[in-house]
Design a protein around this motif. Structure first.
Motif, PDB file in Angstrom:
ATOM      1  N   UNK A 113       7.197   0.242   2.621  1.00 51.42           N
ATOM      2  CA  UNK A 113       7.092   1.239   3.684  1.00 51.42           C
ATOM      3  C   UNK A 113       5.762   1.104   4.432  1.00 51.42           C
ATOM      4  N   UNK A 114       4.987   0.051   4.098  1.00 52.59           N
ATOM      5  CA  UNK A 114       3.806  -0.292   4.887  1.00 52.59           C
ATOM      6  C   UNK A 114       4.192  -1.271   6.005  1.00 52.59           C
ATOM      7  N   UNK A 155      -7.122  -7.920   2.437  1.00 49.19           N
ATOM      8  CA  UNK A 155      -7.291  -7.618   1.024  1.00 49.19           C
ATOM      9  C   UNK A 155      -6.227  -6.605   0.597  1.00 49.19           C
ATOM     10  N   UNK A 156      -5.365  -7.007  -0.336  1.00 49.96           N
ATOM     11  CA  UNK A 156      -4.350  -6.097  -0.860  1.00 49.96           C
ATOM     12  C   UNK A 156      -4.811  -5.634  -2.243  1.00 49.96           C
ATOM     13  N   UNK A 168       0.822  -1.215   0.000  1.00 50.84           N
ATOM     14  CA  UNK A 168       0.000   0.000   0.000  1.00 50.84           C
ATOM     15  C   UNK A 168       0.856   1.266   0.000  1.00 50.84           C
ATOM     16  N   UNK A 169       2.171   1.104   0.219  1.00 51.01           N
ATOM     17  CA  UNK A 169       3.085   2.240   0.145  1.00 51.01           C
ATOM     18  C   UNK A 169       4.302   1.836  -0.680  1.00 51.01           C
ATOM     19  N   UNK A 170       5.253   2.755  -0.847  1.00 49.32           N
ATOM     20  CA  UNK A 170       6.387   2.469  -1.730  1.00 49.32           C
ATOM     21  C   UNK A 170       7.151   1.225  -1.271  1.00 49.32           C
ATOM     22  N   UNK A 176       7.443  -3.077  13.213  1.00 55.41           N
ATOM     23  CA  UNK A 176       6.690  -1.887  13.636  1.00 55.41           C
ATOM     24  C   UNK A 176       7.204  -0.617  12.965  1.00 55.41           C
ATOM     25  N   UNK A 177       8.170  -0.767  12.051  1.00 56.92           N
ATOM     26  CA  UNK A 177       8.702   0.387  11.326  1.00 56.92           C
ATOM     27  C   UNK A 177       9.277  -0.097   9.999  1.00 56.92           C
ATOM     28  N   UNK A 178       9.957   0.779   9.280  1.00 57.82           N
ATOM     29  CA  UNK A 178      10.481   0.460   7.950  1.00 57.82           C
ATOM     30  C   UNK A 178      11.580  -0.605   8.049  1.00 57.82           C
TER      31      UNK A 178
END
Length: 480
Positions: free
Chosen positions: A158-159, A424-425, A137-139, A180-182
């Motif tokens: 990055x999700x 759901x992606x 959902x992110x880069x 919990x982070x990148x």
């Protein structure tokens, strides 16, 4: 458990690698005139195999990378064709270890794409990927191929999720959702049964990739940036920053991440340290982003564990480094490792060979043990079913001439909803910036125009067929 501090005082050890030296290529063997990306993302932006060199480039609008045959050194034409299908900056590229014409890329446009490069390189810009994979959902900042399975690709976004893609069906089949982070880096053990990750939340994790279960996690006292598995030694090596903001390396037991076995401050510079490990020679290379030097060490199972060998020095700072696989090395020159160094300011890529000095011209069997080859040990479906196998080994004695007979087959995909772990992606991720929105708008306008033209053409064709049908009806009674 007490942490051992390493001493930089050189201790004499009988090692065949203590005289290894780095040799930069002559200018004519470098790749010049390459518009290397100015992106500040902490990746190498470079991938190499025995056929091609791929480099992420600076481009206006969207993201691109170039692919050059490794034999084609020298100055690059400014109009050299690019791979330019992404709508956002390309953040990572990796060659498939078993299909030398297949490369994967990931981008800020949230997609992962798989490309097939023709033999001899590109003659025109390539915009159509063999596979376009949407699920993040992110880069997407990182991609890694599985080391022994032919069709498994890992991507970290990055999700904060890692998706496992089965390229035999072109879909994500697992999702690892424990960060919990990148995620900053990923590394596999030799047979790909374990995955180590470093994360911006300062934790080092060892994960069973098929189940997503975290087997070990370190505490937050060590700021880990990069991690690499040390072959079959059941050890991990990390680079990071100490509490005094000095660059630091640490050696860990993969079955106990409570405290490192050894840790050592390297220097006070601020650039990220990239670790590279050669399981065949047990050598560790440390290259700092923005530095010109590459330090190298020998890893042992007994104290002092990490033995400093030497340092390759160069005045030109490196943005990133590509590494040639073993079967692409020059064994006649006793070359044990080869870097491809990105020098952004000069638009230059400089090969650097690590060489073991030997007087004999015969094959040096002791520095070239059997190594992981280009044949997969198992298929994607076999690995997903729970099977683990060590890599299929090959000898470098006769050079590398055996062509790979494998053929990469991309699945024909139908558009449908992607569900992983009950989540759901969406394949069509909504635009997040004005530029993305405009690009999507213009794409939809083009699509609408094309569909209208298609409808008009079909209307005309229907009228023609109706007239022909009427003519046939009128003619048939007269014939009777």
């Amino acid at each position: 458990m007490t942490v051992t501090k390493m001493s930089w005082r050189p201790t004499y050890r009988s090692s065949k690698f203590r005289n290894v030296y780095g040799k930069a290529s002559n200018r004519e063997h470098c790749f010049d005139g390459i518009p290397i990306t100015k992106n500040v993302h902490d990746n190498h932006f470079c991938a190499v195999n025995s056929k091609f060199l791929a480099v992420v480039t600076e481009s206006a609008g969207g993201g691109s990378f170039i692919v050059i045959p490794v034999s084609q050194s020298g100055r690059l034409d400014s109009h050299y064709p690019k791979v330019c299908g992404h709508q956002g900056n390309v953040l990572d590229i990796k060659w498939n270890p078993f299909f030398e014409n297949i490369i994967a890329s990931c981008s800020e446009d949230t997609s992962v794409r798989v490309w097939e490069i023709p033999d001899g390189g590109l003659r025109r810009n390539m915009t159509e990927a063999v596979l376009e994979l949407y699920g993040h959902s992110r880069r997407v900042g990182l991609i890694e191929w599985h080391p022994t399975s032919s069709g498994i690709l890992f991507s970290a976004g990055y999700d904060y999720k890692i998706l496992i893609w089965n390229l035999e069906i072109g879909e994500p089949v697992k999702m690892i959702d424990c960060h919990s982070d990148v995620i900053l880096s990923m590394s596999f053990n030799t047979d790909g049964s374990l995955l180590a990750t470093s994360c911006k939340d300062k934790k080092l994790r060892v994960i069973e990739p098929r189940s997503g279960r975290v087997l070990q996690a370190s505490c937050k006292n060590h700021r880990v940036n990069r991690v690499v598995f040390l072959g079959n030694m059941k050890r991990l090596l990390t680079t990071g920053v100490s509490r005094w903001n000095t660059r630091q390396i640490a050696l860990w037991d993969q079955e106990d991440l409570s405290m490192p076995i050894v840790e050592e401050d390297i220097d006070g510079l601020s650039g990220l340290l990239f670790p590279f490990y050669d399981a065949d020679t047990h050598m560790l290379y440390l290259a700092g982003k923005g530095d010109g030097n590459i330090r190298y060490f020998e890893i042992t199972t007994e104290k002092p564990y990490i033995q400093y060998l030497m340092e390759f020095r160069s005045p030109a700072p490196q943005k990133g480094l590509g590494v040639m696989p073993k079967h692409g090395l020059d064994v006649a020159a006793c070359e044990v490792y080869r870097f491809y160094k990105l020098v952004t300011l000069k638009g230059l890529i400089e090969p650097i060979s690590m060489i073991v000095p030997r007087r004999s011209d015969t094959y040096q069997e002791d520095i070239y043990p059997m190594t992981a080859g280009t044949e997969p040990a198992l298929s994607a479906s076999e690995w997903l079913s729970g099977i683990d196998r060590d890599p299929v080994l090959m000898s470098l004695k006769d050079g590398y001439h055996r062509p790979n007979q494998l053929v990469f087959k991309a699945p024909v995909k139908e558009k449908k909803t992607v569900v992983v772990n009950g989540i759901d992606l969406l394949e069509n991720v909504p635009p997040r910036t004005e530029n993305e929105l405009l690009r999507m708008f213009f794409r939809q306008q083009d699509e609408l125009r094309r569909l209208k033209e298609e409808l008009t053409t079909k209307d005309v064709r229907i009228r023609q067929l109706e007239l022909e049908l009427n003519n046939l009806k009128n003619v048939s009674p007269n014939n009777v």
